[in-house]
Design a protein around this motif. Structure first.
Motif, PDB file in Angstrom:
ATOM      1  N   LEU A   1       0.779  -1.385   0.070  1.00 33.30           N
ATOM      2  CA  LEU A   1      -0.023   0.230   0.005  1.00 33.30           C
ATOM      3  C   LEU A   1       0.727   1.285  -0.003  1.00 33.30           C
ATOM      4  CD1 LEU A   1      -3.013  -0.974   2.326  1.00 33.30           C
ATOM      5  CD2 LEU A   1      -2.973  -0.693  -0.056  1.00 33.30           C
ATOM      6  N   TRP A   2       1.905   1.121   0.585  1.00 37.02           N
ATOM      7  CA  TRP A   2       2.883   2.320   0.639  1.00 37.02           C
ATOM      8  C   TRP A   2       3.367   2.613  -0.531  1.00 37.02           C
ATOM      9  CZ3 TRP A   2       8.092   2.698   3.778  1.00 37.02           C
ATOM     10  CH2 TRP A   2       8.478   4.039   3.883  1.00 37.02           C
ATOM     11  N   SER A   3       4.049   1.524  -1.392  1.00 38.11           N
ATOM     12  CA  SER A   3       4.377   1.769  -2.710  1.00 38.11           C
ATOM     13  C   SER A   3       3.324   2.229  -3.757  1.00 38.11           C
ATOM     14  CB  SER A   3       4.873   0.409  -3.309  1.00 38.11           C
ATOM     15  OG  SER A   3       6.281  -0.010  -2.219  1.00 38.11           O
ATOM     16  N   VAL A   4       2.191   1.749  -3.622  1.00 28.50           N
ATOM     17  CA  VAL A   4       1.215   2.184  -4.472  1.00 28.50           C
ATOM     18  C   VAL A   4       0.580   3.662  -4.193  1.00 28.50           C
ATOM     19  CG1 VAL A   4      -1.139   1.873  -5.207  1.00 28.50           C
ATOM     20  CG2 VAL A   4       0.039  -0.199  -5.152  1.00 28.50           C
ATOM     21  N   GLY A   5       0.670   3.924  -3.001  1.00 28.01           N
ATOM     22  CA  GLY A   5       0.341   5.345  -2.640  1.00 28.01           C
ATOM     23  C   GLY A   5       1.236   6.343  -2.989  1.00 28.01           C
ATOM     24  N   HIS A   6       2.480   5.945  -2.929  1.00 31.59           N
ATOM     25  CA  HIS A   6       3.596   6.740  -3.193  1.00 31.59           C
ATOM     26  C   HIS A   6       3.655   6.931  -4.732  1.00 31.59           C
ATOM     27  CE1 HIS A   6       7.412   8.567  -3.107  1.00 31.59           C
ATOM     28  NE2 HIS A   6       7.997   7.893  -4.075  1.00 31.59           N
ATOM     29  N   GLY A   7       3.436   5.922  -5.646  1.00 30.23           N
ATOM     30  CA  GLY A   7       3.212   6.012  -6.932  1.00 30.23           C
ATOM     31  C   GLY A   7       2.176   6.704  -7.317  1.00 30.23           C
ATOM     32  N   VAL A   8       0.944   6.537  -6.703  1.00 34.41           N
ATOM     33  CA  VAL A   8      -0.345   7.479  -7.195  1.00 34.41           C
ATOM     34  C   VAL A   8      -0.035   8.903  -6.561  1.00 34.41           C
ATOM     35  CG1 VAL A   8      -2.419   7.938  -6.622  1.00 34.41           C
ATOM     36  CG2 VAL A   8      -1.784   5.672  -6.988  1.00 34.41           C
ATOM     37  N   LYS A   9       0.510   9.406  -5.773  1.00 36.05           N
ATOM     38  CA  LYS A   9       0.988  10.565  -5.173  1.00 36.05           C
ATOM     39  C   LYS A   9       1.991  11.268  -6.239  1.00 36.05           C
ATOM     40  CE  LYS A   9       3.737  12.949  -1.651  1.00 36.05           C
ATOM     41  NZ  LYS A   9       4.658  12.789  -0.753  1.00 36.05           N
ATOM     42  N   GLY A  10       2.945  10.436  -6.675  1.00 36.68           N
ATOM     43  CA  GLY A  10       3.919  11.022  -7.487  1.00 36.68           C
ATOM     44  C   GLY A  10       3.112  11.526  -8.865  1.00 36.68           C
ATOM     45  N   VAL A  11       2.104  10.623  -9.414  1.00 37.41           N
ATOM     46  CA  VAL A  11       1.331  11.178 -10.617  1.00 37.41           C
ATOM     47  C   VAL A  11       0.440  12.153 -10.224  1.00 37.41           C
ATOM     48  CG1 VAL A  11      -0.309  10.067 -11.990  1.00 37.41           C
ATOM     49  CG2 VAL A  11       1.525   8.682 -11.553  1.00 37.41           C
ATOM     50  N   LEU A  12      -0.270  12.180  -9.202  1.00 33.34           N
ATOM     51  CA  LEU A  12      -1.077  13.348  -8.811  1.00 33.34           C
ATOM     52  C   LEU A  12      -0.265  14.633  -8.720  1.00 33.34           C
ATOM     53  CD1 LEU A  12      -3.636  11.858  -6.373  1.00 33.34           C
ATOM     54  CD2 LEU A  12      -3.957  12.380  -8.611  1.00 33.34           C
ATOM     55  N   VAL A  13       0.900  14.502  -8.262  1.00 34.30           N
ATOM     56  CA  VAL A  13       1.475  15.983  -8.201  1.00 34.30           C
ATOM     57  C   VAL A  13       2.198  16.391  -9.572  1.00 34.30           C
ATOM     58  CG1 VAL A  13       4.051  16.769  -7.160  1.00 34.30           C
ATOM     59  CG2 VAL A  13       2.390  15.241  -5.733  1.00 34.30           C
ATOM     60  N   LYS A  14       2.779  15.346 -10.183  1.00 31.46           N
ATOM     61  CA  LYS A  14       2.897  15.785 -11.651  1.00 31.46           C
ATOM     62  C   LYS A  14       1.719  16.367 -12.405  1.00 31.46           C
ATOM     63  CE  LYS A  14       6.905  12.685 -12.303  1.00 31.46           C
ATOM     64  NZ  LYS A  14       7.185  11.420 -13.107  1.00 31.46           N
ATOM     65  N   TRP A  15       0.355  15.686 -12.337  1.00 27.75           N
ATOM     66  CA  TRP A  15      -0.759  16.366 -12.768  1.00 27.75           C
ATOM     67  C   TRP A  15      -1.147  17.510 -12.402  1.00 27.75           C
ATOM     68  CZ3 TRP A  15      -6.041  16.627 -11.638  1.00 27.75           C
ATOM     69  CH2 TRP A  15      -6.819  17.010 -12.459  1.00 27.75           C
ATOM     70  N   SER A  16      -1.210  17.640 -11.074  1.00 27.13           N
ATOM     71  CA  SER A  16      -1.664  19.013 -10.416  1.00 27.13           C
ATOM     72  C   SER A  16      -0.718  20.184 -10.648  1.00 27.13           C
ATOM     73  CB  SER A  16      -2.108  18.735  -9.077  1.00 27.13           C
ATOM     74  OG  SER A  16      -1.082  18.475  -8.303  1.00 27.13           O
ATOM     75  N   GLY A  17       0.472  19.623 -10.344  1.00 27.89           N
ATOM     76  CA  GLY A  17       1.729  20.673 -10.629  1.00 27.89           C
ATOM     77  C   GLY A  17       1.827  21.561 -12.035  1.00 27.89           C
ATOM     78  N   GLY A  18       1.665  20.550 -12.902  1.00 29.61           N
ATOM     79  CA  GLY A  18       1.712  20.887 -14.151  1.00 29.61           C
ATOM     80  C   GLY A  18       0.560  22.066 -14.528  1.00 29.61           C
ATOM     81  N   ARG A  19      -0.594  21.902 -14.253  1.00 28.21           N
ATOM     82  CA  ARG A  19      -1.770  22.605 -14.451  1.00 28.21           C
ATOM     83  C   ARG A  19      -1.662  23.717 -13.562  1.00 28.21           C
ATOM     84  NH1 ARG A  19      -6.942  19.691 -16.171  1.00 28.21           N
ATOM     85  NH2 ARG A  19      -7.669  21.736 -15.897  1.00 28.21           N
ATOM     86  N   ILE A  20      -1.253  23.898 -12.331  1.00 31.09           N
ATOM     87  CA  ILE A  20      -1.282  25.185 -11.562  1.00 31.09           C
ATOM     88  C   ILE A  20       0.011  26.108 -12.261  1.00 31.09           C
ATOM     89  CG2 ILE A  20      -0.427  25.946  -9.515  1.00 31.09           C
ATOM     90  CD1 ILE A  20      -1.576  23.511  -8.161  1.00 31.09           C
ATOM     91  N   ARG A  21       1.139  25.644 -12.823  1.00 32.46           N
ATOM     92  CA  ARG A  21       2.091  26.372 -13.439  1.00 32.46           C
ATOM     93  C   ARG A  21       1.635  27.050 -14.545  1.00 32.46           C
ATOM     94  NH1 ARG A  21       5.968  21.902 -13.087  1.00 32.46           N
ATOM     95  NH2 ARG A  21       6.048  21.402 -11.163  1.00 32.46           N
ATOM     96  N   HIS A  22       0.777  26.193 -15.272  1.00 32.83           N
ATOM     97  CA  HIS A  22       0.385  26.628 -16.769  1.00 32.83           C
ATOM     98  C   HIS A  22      -1.069  26.871 -17.047  1.00 32.83           C
ATOM     99  CE1 HIS A  22       4.330  25.770 -18.008  1.00 32.83           C
ATOM    100  NE2 HIS A  22       4.058  24.426 -17.426  1.00 32.83           N
TER     101      HIS A  22
END
Length: 167
Positions: free
Chosen positions: A61-82
């Motif tokens: 669960l920790w590995s899956v959560g870390h992977g999902v968190k990384g994807v969400l950060v990339k997705w939301s971070g890209g939208r906030i910047r642009h």
């Protein structure tokens, strides 16, 4: 900070591996047949299996959560910047015309239809033209088809080199 990332990544890999190892070790100890301290062995075995299962689940669960968190950060971070929406267009020449231009004053082209009632009969070479038109013939009636089948030679279904007589 870099050392902490490496330690966390190692822990995410080691936890499921340790959990699976504890489960396998507990199952192996449970399979050993001995009469000495049977109750202590069973308690220790089940503790190993339960602890291994907990470590396995937490690690996965920790590995899956870390992977999902990384994807969400990339997705939301890209939208906030642009915040700007960039639309890329292509400057069109006069050909092909746009939809609006093609609808003004241009009649719908007439689809060429075959002059006969059916397309031509297939021929092996494209140079041959078959002029046969079978569309005017009526199919035989049921009675005529039965009479044609009965009139057909019945010896055609028998083998030709047979020395036995038909039944």
């Amino acid at each position: 900070m870099n050392i902490r990332k490496h330690l966390m990544a190692t822990a995410r890999l080691v936890l499921p591996t340790t959990g699976l190892s504890l489960i396998c070790g507990g199952a192996y100890i449970n399979s050993i047949q001995s009469d000495q301290m049977q109750m202590l062995k069973e308690v220790f075995t089940y503790l190993l299996i339960i602890l291994g299962f907990i470590l396995l689940v937490v690690g996965v669960l920790w590995s899956v959560g870390h992977g999902v968190k990384g994807v969400l950060v990339k997705w939301s971070g890209g939208r906030i910047r642009h915040n700007d929406v960039h639309v890329f267009t292509v400057d069109r020449a006069s050909f092909p015309p746009s939809y609006e231009e093609s609808q003004v004053g241009n009649p719908i082209p007439v689809i060429m239809q075959w002059p006969g009632s059916a397309p031509p009969v297939y021929s092996e070479s494209s140079f041959e033209i078959c002029t046969e038109d079978f569309s005017h013939e009526e199919p035989p009636t049921y009675q005529q088809a039965i009479l044609q089948n009965q009139a057909a030679p019945q010896t055609a279904s028998l083998p030709t080199n047979s020395s036995t007589e038909p039944f």
